[in-house]
Write a protein that holds these residues in place. Structure first.
Motif, PDB file in Angstrom:
ATOM      1  N   ASN A  92      92.527  10.463  60.314  1.00 61.78           N
ATOM      2  CA  ASN A  92      91.831  10.697  61.599  1.00 61.78           C
ATOM      3  C   ASN A  92      92.489  11.383  62.615  1.00 61.78           C
ATOM      4  O   ASN A  92      92.115  11.579  63.792  1.00 61.78           O
ATOM      5  CB  ASN A  92      91.046   9.434  62.054  1.00 61.78           C
ATOM      6  N   VAL A  94      94.073  14.366  64.641  1.00 58.23           N
ATOM      7  CA  VAL A  94      93.500  15.739  64.928  1.00 58.23           C
ATOM      8  C   VAL A  94      94.384  16.729  65.289  1.00 58.23           C
ATOM      9  O   VAL A  94      95.698  16.248  65.664  1.00 58.23           O
ATOM     10  CB  VAL A  94      92.442  15.669  66.213  1.00 58.23           C
ATOM     11  N   LYS A 103      90.201  17.740  61.999  1.00 54.31           N
ATOM     12  CA  LYS A 103      90.361  16.183  62.031  1.00 54.31           C
ATOM     13  C   LYS A 103      90.614  15.914  60.404  1.00 54.31           C
ATOM     14  O   LYS A 103      90.088  16.298  59.524  1.00 54.31           O
ATOM     15  CB  LYS A 103      89.178  15.283  62.317  1.00 54.31           C
ATOM     16  N   LEU A 118      87.993  18.063  58.370  1.00 53.55           N
ATOM     17  CA  LEU A 118      86.775  18.183  59.380  1.00 53.55           C
ATOM     18  C   LEU A 118      86.793  19.124  60.511  1.00 53.55           C
ATOM     19  O   LEU A 118      87.590  18.738  61.139  1.00 53.55           O
ATOM     20  CB  LEU A 118      86.193  16.911  59.725  1.00 53.55           C
ATOM     21  N   ILE A 120      85.874  20.387  63.781  1.00 48.15           N
ATOM     22  CA  ILE A 120      84.954  20.083  65.104  1.00 48.15           C
ATOM     23  C   ILE A 120      84.823  21.439  65.901  1.00 48.15           C
ATOM     24  O   ILE A 120      85.961  21.762  66.430  1.00 48.15           O
ATOM     25  CB  ILE A 120      85.529  18.830  65.752  1.00 48.15           C
ATOM     26  N   LYS A 125      80.974  19.314  68.134  1.00 51.00           N
ATOM     27  CA  LYS A 125      80.270  19.124  67.054  1.00 51.00           C
ATOM     28  C   LYS A 125      80.862  19.316  65.720  1.00 51.00           C
ATOM     29  O   LYS A 125      81.592  20.264  65.456  1.00 51.00           O
ATOM     30  CB  LYS A 125      78.950  20.086  66.983  1.00 51.00           C
ATOM     31  N   GLU A 126      80.690  17.952  64.955  1.00 56.11           N
ATOM     32  CA  GLU A 126      81.130  18.253  63.585  1.00 56.11           C
ATOM     33  C   GLU A 126      80.308  19.306  62.768  1.00 56.11           C
ATOM     34  O   GLU A 126      79.333  19.180  62.557  1.00 56.11           O
ATOM     35  CB  GLU A 126      81.182  16.945  62.881  1.00 56.11           C
ATOM     36  N   THR A 127      81.195  20.519  62.169  1.00 47.62           N
ATOM     37  CA  THR A 127      80.608  21.613  61.783  1.00 47.62           C
ATOM     38  C   THR A 127      80.796  21.970  60.240  1.00 47.62           C
ATOM     39  O   THR A 127      79.805  22.345  59.662  1.00 47.62           O
ATOM     40  CB  THR A 127      80.880  22.898  62.601  1.00 47.62           C
ATOM     41  N   LEU A 129      83.316  21.121  56.668  1.00 46.55           N
ATOM     42  CA  LEU A 129      84.364  20.174  55.919  1.00 46.55           C
ATOM     43  C   LEU A 129      84.707  20.776  54.685  1.00 46.55           C
ATOM     44  O   LEU A 129      84.301  21.601  54.134  1.00 46.55           O
ATOM     45  CB  LEU A 129      83.517  18.998  55.197  1.00 46.55           C
ATOM     46  N   LEU A 172      78.613  11.511  56.988  1.00 49.35           N
ATOM     47  CA  LEU A 172      78.708  12.585  57.642  1.00 49.35           C
ATOM     48  C   LEU A 172      77.362  13.330  58.085  1.00 49.35           C
ATOM     49  O   LEU A 172      76.399  13.020  56.983  1.00 49.35           O
ATOM     50  CB  LEU A 172      79.736  13.836  57.362  1.00 49.35           C
ATOM     51  N   ILE A 176      76.307  19.638  58.091  1.00 47.97           N
ATOM     52  CA  ILE A 176      77.790  20.044  57.912  1.00 47.97           C
ATOM     53  C   ILE A 176      77.819  20.954  56.811  1.00 47.97           C
ATOM     54  O   ILE A 176      77.356  20.614  55.602  1.00 47.97           O
ATOM     55  CB  ILE A 176      78.543  18.798  57.824  1.00 47.97           C
TER      56      ILE A 176
END
Length: 468
Positions: A92, A94, A103, A118, A120, A125-127, A129, A172, A176
């Motif tokens: 986790n 960043v 992340k 991941l 962001i 916004k988590e966009t 992966l 998630l 994504i």
């Protein structure tokens, strides 16, 4: 923000170039760094981080050369223990690149250090992966490659992979975008789709591994039907973990031009393997005796790894004109750095110098049918077992090229046989290996099963390969 997938077809490998507000990150770069340097210069951005999803087995990453040239640090996920300076991120943790954030999600299972990244975006916004070898499109990373190092069974690693997927990735959002490290054709999975980008939501619906009723069924599903990994995989892992020679040095050594006399002398005294990368049609007509054919116009690097195996093996090249640099580069991608030089002027120069040449006896599929009508024949099919099971010539023997070192000794040199694959690429590799080891009582079929299927030769009933 810009995300570019840099996909290399012969390795079925995806590297990623990400830019935001003057800074960039690169994920899982290939061995040669110049294409990345040129992108950075064109965009006038600074490379801030080089992310590695894990210690790759199927190719040698460009992380070390890229870091040396740009001063950007290399980032691995938790538990990674590289033998060079790197950032070992926490789960986790960043990393900021311009206005975006990467992340780290520790997702062990394929290997213990495997991690996904991941993205962001500027709005939080988590966009996207970048899933490495943890999640492919249509499949997941095979859990048997890290057994030895991890002192774990493939079933135990599959259990870790289940936890990673179901606890870290499936929660998630569906929208994504998934950017995997590999696509169809890679030996790192068994059921990958031909597409190279997809939404996580669609993978939740269509990926068999993400639709198992429980952990036990997941473990059974992902470990079922795994073929043995190519023997060179472990050597690539070691290079990625311990380090390697600069690609610039490898290229410089490999581009040494040798006259036919110099080439012949070096072949005799160095123990080098003579590798002819011309297409199978040209090789069949004439080649340097004892040379092995692996055509540059196919899945070149993976076949080099599978057939030659030892990355330290000295190699002398025979190429078409102006293909020397591409050949050395593609060899280096899978760790074959010990290229001693190439035959200047190629096979034509060798032939014109009056030196001995060899050829492969090759006939058409129609000639095969005509000959079989008048005599009993033995046919060896070197395609993959799944191709053979889908359809084959009746009574043909299945001897996949990938395992030629295991079955070649079963061949009776006194008994004539016919040899084919799907189109001629693999059967010519097999033919060259057979002749280099003294087996000459065979005939190779031009065009392979693609042409044989058009003849009247009796064949098994066709079964769709997706079902075998």
């Amino acid at each position: 923000m810009k995300i570019e997938q840099i996909y290399t077809g012969c390795l079925a490998q995806g590297a990623y170039y990400i830019v935001s507000n003057g800074e960039a990150a690169i994920i899982d770069p290939l061995r040669e760094t110049q294409p990345y340097i040129e992108r950075l210069e064109k965009d006038n951005v600074t490379l801030k981080y080089i992310f590695e999803t894990h210690f790759h087995a199927d190719f040698v990453s460009g992380h070390l050369d890229l870091s040396r040239k740009t001063k950007a640090p290399i980032v691995y996920g938790p538990t990674a223990k590289p033998e060079f300076e790197a950032i070992i991120a926490e789960d986790n943790q960043v990393f900021k690149i311009g206005n975006i954030t990467i992340k780290v999600l520790h997702t062990p299972g394929h290997t213990l250090e495997s991690s996904s990244f991941l993205l962001i975006d500027e709005k939080g916004k988590e966009t996207a992966l970048f899933s490495g070898d943890t999640l492919f499109l249509g499949d997941v990373g095979r859990p048997d490659l890290a057994q030895k190092a991890a002192s774990m069974t493939q079933e135990e690693l599959a259990g870790l992979l289940y936890d990673s997927l179901y606890q870290k990735i499936l929660p998630l959002d569906d929208d994504i975008t998934v950017y995997p490290a590999h696509g169809a054709g890679s030996a790192c999975g068994k059921n990958m789709q031909k597409e190279t980008v997809d939404s996580l939501g669609n993978q939740k619906k269509t990926n068999y591994a993400l639709n198992q009723k429980d952990k036990e069924s997941f473990i059974k599903a992902v470990t079922d039907g795994l073929l043995p990994p190519p023997a060179y995989f472990g050597m690539n892992v070691a290079m990625n973990k311990k380090g390697y020679d600069s690609f610039d040095e490898v290229l410089s050594k490999g581009l040494r031009a040798l006259s036919p006399d110099e080439f012949e002398e070096m072949a005799e005294h160095s123990g080098a393997l003579m590798l002819d990368v011309r297409n199978n049609e040209d090789f069949a007509k004439g080649f340097v005796p004892q040379s092995i054919n692996i055509g540059l116009n196919g899945d070149f690097a993976p076949w080099v790894g599978a057939l030659i195996v030892d990355v330290k093996q000295p190699i002398l090249l025979i190429t078409n004109e102006n293909e020397e640099e591409e050949t050395v580069t593609r060899l280096s991608r899978v760790g074959f750095d010990n290229v001693l030089g190439f035959l200047k002027g190629g096979f034509e120069e060798w032939k014109n110098s009056g030196k001995e040449t060899d050829f492969v006896k090759r006939i058409s599929a129609q000639q095969l049918e005509d000959e079989i009508k008048i005599k009993k024949a033995k046919i060896i099919d070197v395609r993959k077992e799944s191709e053979y099971n889908a359809e084959h010539v009746n009574e043909a023997y299945s001897k996949p090229l990938a395992y030629i070192n295991n079955w070649i000794h079963q061949i009776n040199p006194e008994e004539h046989f016919y040899l084919h694959c799907a189109g001629g690429y693999r059967s010519m590799m097999a033919a060259s290996i057979l002749q280099a080891r003294g087996y000459r009582n065979f005939t190779e079929i031009e065009g392979g099963f693609n042409e044989i299927s058009k003849t009247g030769l009796p064949k098994s009933d066709f079964i769709c390969q997706s079902k075998v």
